[in-house]
Scaffold this active site. Sequence first.
Site, PDB file in Angstrom:
ATOM      1  CB  SER A  28      -0.906  -0.010   1.150  1.00  0.00           C
ATOM      2  OG  SER A  28      -1.677  -1.122   1.327  1.00  0.00           O
ATOM      3  CG  HIS A  59      -3.225  -2.281  -3.518  1.00  0.00           C
ATOM      4  ND1 HIS A  59      -2.226  -3.158  -2.858  1.00  0.00           N
ATOM      5  CD2 HIS A  59      -3.930  -1.599  -2.240  1.00  0.00           C
ATOM      6  CE1 HIS A  59      -2.151  -2.923  -1.478  1.00  0.00           C
ATOM      7  NE2 HIS A  59      -3.372  -2.241  -1.244  1.00  0.00           N
ATOM      8  CG  HIS A  81      -5.303  -7.478  -0.330  1.00  0.00           C
ATOM      9  ND1 HIS A  81      -4.919  -6.438  -1.324  1.00  0.00           N
ATOM     10  CD2 HIS A  81      -4.152  -7.202   0.647  1.00  0.00           C
ATOM     11  CE1 HIS A  81      -4.005  -5.755  -1.053  1.00  0.00           C
ATOM     12  NE2 HIS A  81      -3.393  -6.084   0.306  1.00  0.00           N
ATOM     13  CE1 TYR A  83      -8.725  -5.778   0.817  1.00  0.00           C
ATOM     14  CE2 TYR A  83      -7.264  -6.288   2.446  1.00  0.00           C
ATOM     15  CZ  TYR A  83      -7.545  -5.746   1.581  1.00  0.00           C
ATOM     16  OH  TYR A  83      -6.640  -4.776   1.048  1.00  0.00           O
ATOM     17  CD  GLU A  84      -8.244  -6.764  -3.425  1.00  0.00           C
ATOM     18  OE1 GLU A  84      -8.749  -6.175  -4.599  1.00  0.00           O
ATOM     19  OE2 GLU A  84      -7.319  -7.240  -3.166  1.00  0.00           O
ATOM     20  CB  ALA A 111       0.247  -1.170   5.023  1.00  0.00           C
ATOM     21  CG  MET A 209      -6.018  -6.998   6.736  1.00  0.00           C
ATOM     22  SD  MET A 209      -7.096  -5.929   6.034  1.00  0.00           S
ATOM     23  CE  MET A 209      -7.591  -4.822   7.678  1.00  0.00           C
ATOM     24  CB  SER A 210      -1.131  -8.635   2.273  1.00  0.00           C
ATOM     25  OG  SER A 210      -0.134  -7.972   3.001  1.00  0.00           O
ATOM     26  CG  ASN A 233      -2.600   1.545  11.498  1.00  0.00           C
ATOM     27  OD1 ASN A 233      -2.101   1.351  10.393  1.00  0.00           O
ATOM     28  ND2 ASN A 233      -2.966   0.725  12.480  1.00  0.00           N
ATOM     29  CG  HIS A 245      -7.371   2.423   3.394  1.00  0.00           C
ATOM     30  ND1 HIS A 245      -6.344   1.428   3.488  1.00  0.00           N
ATOM     31  CD2 HIS A 245      -7.394   2.615   2.021  1.00  0.00           C
ATOM     32  CE1 HIS A 245      -5.969   1.147   2.457  1.00  0.00           C
ATOM     33  NE2 HIS A 245      -6.513   1.913   1.427  1.00  0.00           N
TER      34      HIS A 245
HETATM   35  N1  HPA Z   1      -4.437  -3.984  11.197  1.00  0.00           N
HETATM   36  C1  HPA Z   1      -4.474  -5.081  10.254  1.00  0.00           C
HETATM   37  N2  HPA Z   1      -4.118  -4.541   8.974  1.00  0.00           N
HETATM   38  C2  HPA Z   1      -3.439  -3.432   8.819  1.00  0.00           C
HETATM   39  C3  HPA Z   1      -3.462  -2.314   9.851  1.00  0.00           C
HETATM   40  C4  HPA Z   1      -3.928  -2.893  10.851  1.00  0.00           C
HETATM   41  O1  HPA Z   1      -3.923  -1.853  12.062  1.00  0.00           O
HETATM   42  N3  HPA Z   1      -2.570  -1.363   9.419  1.00  0.00           N
HETATM   43  C5  HPA Z   1      -2.442  -1.619   8.102  1.00  0.00           C
HETATM   44  N4  HPA Z   1      -2.774  -2.866   7.759  1.00  0.00           N
END
Ligand code: HPA
Length: 272
Positions: A28, A59, A81, A83-84, A111, A209-210, A233, A245
């Site tokens: 990302s 992306h 991903h 989740y997509e 990320a 998540m990847s 974050n 996001h």
């Molecule tokens: N959690 C899950 N996936 C993420 C996060 C998070 O805090 N930040 C960036 N991708």
Amino acid sequence: MMQKLEEAKHHILRKCPDFPGMLIVLGSGLGSLLDDLKLEVEIPFNEIPHFKKATVPGHSGRLVIGTLGKIRVSCLQGRLHYYEGYSMAEVVFPFRVLALCGAETFLLTNAAGGVHSDMNPGDLLLIKDHINCMGDNPLIGANEETLGARFPDMTQVYDSHLRESMKKVAQENGIALREGVYAGVHGPSYETPAEVKMLKMVGADVIGMSTIPEAIALKHMGKKVVAVSCVTNLASGVIPGTLDHAEVLETAKKVQKSFAFLVKEFVHVVRT
Ligand code: HPA
């Protein structure tokens, strides 16, 4: 599956017969590395047979081949991903194809949210191991023996020599780089504070998540993997406030210069 992999491979090799040994996945907002790339070939995902389109903003979904400094590399900008709504097999399909094209070393970036209160947005973390909390695995189903073993060893998914090189490059260039465990969740909702607490208790340092599906599929194929998270974050509940996001992308953008520098130096150390 092998036929689809071969068709995609042939399309790529027609455009780039001498496929580079090093592949870099730009997570990302980490696309600025491409600014330093002397472009040779660019192939959008939608042009490659059986490649699915990435759907997340930030992306775009293309394979770029070129020279970074003195080293030829390929870069995946955009990944799929879970989740997509893609299956694990679909998520790892491009990685399997690129491994078949001749890529041997895979540098994955992503990320992630940090679970420790002494972390700061923009920190970089070298992944030494992972915890798969995605509730799925890309190797489920009939095993393709030509790709790898039915029960592949996962003792060292993230290559220790490559990790040492990455740490050395960071140290020599004054770039702070922690090392830790990546917990992969399926998302797309961010975690609750209770989930973050649990993942921290079981040994996670960052959550994302990847990365895990592709790392497993590549290890299955005997490829070398190294992975770096950008802590965009602090994970939910680690500090007061909520997540969004846009903040993740903004932080990734802010650090992309030093991240790109680290990647570039690393590529030169391991390929020369
Ligand atoms: N959690 C899950 N996936 C993420 C996060 C998070 O805090 N930040 C960036 N991708």
